[in-house]
Design an enzyme around this catalytic site. Structure first.
Site, PDB file in Angstrom:
ATOM      1  N   ASN A  12       5.022  -3.306  14.988  1.00  0.00           N
ATOM      2  CA  ASN A  12       4.066  -4.755  14.789  1.00  0.00           C
ATOM      3  C   ASN A  12       4.408  -5.902  15.386  1.00  0.00           C
ATOM      4  O   ASN A  12       5.548  -6.329  14.897  1.00  0.00           O
ATOM      5  CB  ASN A  12       3.948  -4.717  13.223  1.00  0.00           C
ATOM      6  N   HIS A  15       4.568 -11.303  14.340  1.00  0.00           N
ATOM      7  CA  HIS A  15       5.504 -12.355  14.124  1.00  0.00           C
ATOM      8  C   HIS A  15       6.127 -12.740  15.414  1.00  0.00           C
ATOM      9  O   HIS A  15       6.859 -13.862  15.618  1.00  0.00           O
ATOM     10  CB  HIS A  15       6.635 -12.093  13.079  1.00  0.00           C
ATOM     11  N   HIS A  48      -2.134  -7.563  13.256  1.00  0.00           N
ATOM     12  CA  HIS A  48      -2.943  -7.845  12.070  1.00  0.00           C
ATOM     13  C   HIS A  48      -3.824  -8.844  12.579  1.00  0.00           C
ATOM     14  O   HIS A  48      -3.250 -10.121  12.707  1.00  0.00           O
ATOM     15  CB  HIS A  48      -2.390  -7.890  10.810  1.00  0.00           C
ATOM     16  N   ARG A  50      -5.592 -11.683  11.293  1.00  0.00           N
ATOM     17  CA  ARG A  50      -5.891 -12.315   9.931  1.00  0.00           C
ATOM     18  C   ARG A  50      -7.009 -13.170   9.834  1.00  0.00           C
ATOM     19  O   ARG A  50      -7.219 -13.803  10.770  1.00  0.00           O
ATOM     20  CB  ARG A  50      -4.529 -12.815   9.386  1.00  0.00           C
ATOM     21  N   ARG A  54      -3.371 -16.803  11.723  1.00  0.00           N
ATOM     22  CA  ARG A  54      -2.106 -17.511  11.597  1.00  0.00           C
ATOM     23  C   ARG A  54      -1.267 -16.934  12.590  1.00  0.00           C
ATOM     24  O   ARG A  54      -0.166 -17.598  13.049  1.00  0.00           O
ATOM     25  CB  ARG A  54      -1.315 -17.486  10.196  1.00  0.00           C
ATOM     26  N   GLU A  75      -4.839  -3.858  12.367  1.00  0.00           N
ATOM     27  CA  GLU A  75      -4.611  -4.022  11.054  1.00  0.00           C
ATOM     28  C   GLU A  75      -5.814  -5.133  10.681  1.00  0.00           C
ATOM     29  O   GLU A  75      -5.872  -6.016  11.310  1.00  0.00           O
ATOM     30  CB  GLU A  75      -3.354  -4.400  10.366  1.00  0.00           C
ATOM     31  N   THR A 106       1.185  -8.965   3.600  1.00  0.00           N
ATOM     32  CA  THR A 106       0.238  -8.031   2.659  1.00  0.00           C
ATOM     33  C   THR A 106       1.086  -7.577   1.403  1.00  0.00           C
ATOM     34  O   THR A 106       2.322  -6.978   1.788  1.00  0.00           O
ATOM     35  CB  THR A 106       0.086  -6.768   3.483  1.00  0.00           C
ATOM     36  N   GLU A 156      -1.522   4.757   4.831  1.00  0.00           N
ATOM     37  CA  GLU A 156      -0.281   4.146   5.334  1.00  0.00           C
ATOM     38  C   GLU A 156       0.282   4.017   3.812  1.00  0.00           C
ATOM     39  O   GLU A 156      -0.148   2.937   3.354  1.00  0.00           O
ATOM     40  CB  GLU A 156      -0.376   2.933   6.143  1.00  0.00           C
ATOM     41  N   HIS A 195       6.224  -1.363   5.668  1.00  0.00           N
ATOM     42  CA  HIS A 195       6.522  -2.630   4.901  1.00  0.00           C
ATOM     43  C   HIS A 195       7.821  -2.687   4.567  1.00  0.00           C
ATOM     44  O   HIS A 195       8.242  -1.929   3.896  1.00  0.00           O
ATOM     45  CB  HIS A 195       5.528  -2.801   3.781  1.00  0.00           C
TER      46      HIS A 195
HETATM   47  N1  PXP Z   1       1.941  -2.068   7.668  1.00  0.00           N
HETATM   48  C1  PXP Z   1       1.231  -2.799   7.151  1.00  0.00           C
HETATM   49  C2  PXP Z   1      -0.150  -2.325   6.783  1.00  0.00           C
HETATM   50  C3  PXP Z   1       1.343  -4.123   7.076  1.00  0.00           C
HETATM   51  O1  PXP Z   1       0.418  -4.982   6.676  1.00  0.00           O
HETATM   52  C4  PXP Z   1       2.585  -4.757   7.764  1.00  0.00           C
HETATM   53  C5  PXP Z   1       2.971  -6.147   7.641  1.00  0.00           C
HETATM   54  O2  PXP Z   1       2.101  -6.988   8.337  1.00  0.00           O
HETATM   55  C6  PXP Z   1       3.651  -3.710   8.175  1.00  0.00           C
HETATM   56  C7  PXP Z   1       3.135  -2.337   8.127  1.00  0.00           C
HETATM   57  C8  PXP Z   1       4.746  -4.292   8.791  1.00  0.00           C
HETATM   58  O3  PXP Z   1       5.726  -4.650   7.689  1.00  0.00           O
HETATM   59  P1  PXP Z   1       6.995  -5.472   8.311  1.00  0.00           P
HETATM   60  O4  PXP Z   1       6.649  -6.461   8.831  1.00  0.00           O
HETATM   61  O5  PXP Z   1       7.430  -5.777   6.644  1.00  0.00           O
HETATM   62  O6  PXP Z   1       7.629  -4.487   8.968  1.00  0.00           O
END
Ligand code: PXP
Length: 244
Positions: A12, A15, A48, A50, A54, A75, A106, A156, A195
């Site tokens: 992901n 960030h 994602h 959003r 952001r 996402e 999330t 998931e 997550h």
């Molecule tokens: N899976 C989903 C559905 C999420 O919303 C997120 C966070 O954006 C992640 C995985 C990844 O989580 P993390 O950034 O804590 O690794």
């Protein structure tokens, strides 16, 4: 381990884009981030989009669809706006997530039971377009059953509580995740999780039977910063010392 029997890694990149958005610069470049992630062996790229935009922007999603060579996982909240974007972009995967305007990330899984009709409609619209739909849910028996009923192809499982707890509480949560994975698999759902996972806690989750893919973001971006900071400072020093 043969690549086909390994748990897949979806990275992901939200960030990375948080850093770009913090200053409104053109860098870090999303295309370069995707390419580096794929060169390093990621099996897919997750982002994602959003409601508040952001980090990931609409243009990033369209760019990603063109440049990703592995697999794209979008996402999104269960809104009409996001459905229309997904149907226009046509990523290989969509993961439906809960979204509240002020949350940091999330915070919990999707309440499939409370929104069964909307999620069923959305899963069917996306599914008819050839998108594999995953629901981001708590590892809870009723919610897994509701996800199967809603016509999703995958779940998931939310590993946030596992990541935040220790000792018995963590062992109990792990049992819940294992049971949810078994149940989801027996209902014909693909089992993913994510997550809060990082290098120190990921192996146990990757070792769960029938686990197909983990989606990991924040810890990889955090590691990337510290693993790359030394080189970035070195390169700035040498740019300053170069002939103008
Ligand atoms: N899976 C989903 C559905 C999420 O919303 C997120 C966070 O954006 C992640 C995985 C990844 O989580 P993390 O950034 O804590 O690794």
């Amino acid at each position: 381990m043969p690549a086909e029997s390994r748990v897949r890694l979806g990275v992901n990149l939200d960030h990375v884009m948080t850093i770009r958005q913090a200053r409104g610069t053109a860098y870090p470049d999303f295309r370069e981030a995707i390419a580096a992630t794929e060169r390093a062996g990621a099996d897919g790229i997750t982002m994602h989009l959003r409601e508040d935009r952001r980090h990931i922007q609409d243009a990033d999603v369209y760019l990603a669809r063109r440049v990703i060579r592995t697999s794209m996982n979008l996402e999104m909240a269960a809104t009409d706006e996001m459905r229309d974007i997904a149907l226009d972009v046509l990523p290989q995967h969509c993961c439906i997530v809960p979204e509240k305007r002020m949350e940091l990330t999330t915070e919990g899984g999707l309440d499939v039971l409370a929104h069964q009709a909307r999620i069923t409609d959305l899963s069917s619209a996306l599914g008819e377009a050839g998108i594999i739909v995953s629901l981001f849910i708590e590892p809870d028996e009723k919610t897994v059953a509701a996800a199967a009923e809603a016509g999703a192809g995958a779940v998931e499982l939310h590993t946030g509580t596992y990541a935040q707890t220790r000792g018995k509480a963590q062992r109990d949560e792990l049992d819940r995740i294992r049971a949810a994975a078994r149940q989801a698999h027996s209902l014909g759902l693909t089992v993913n999780a994510g997550h809060g996972l990082h290098r120190g806690n990921v192996a146990v989750i990757a070792g769960i039977e029938n686990m197909h893919e983990l989606n990991i973001g924040h810890s990889i971006v955090a590691d990337a910063l510290l693993m790359g900071l030394e080189e970035a400072v070195r390169q700035m020093r040498s740019a300053m010392d170069a002939e103008p």
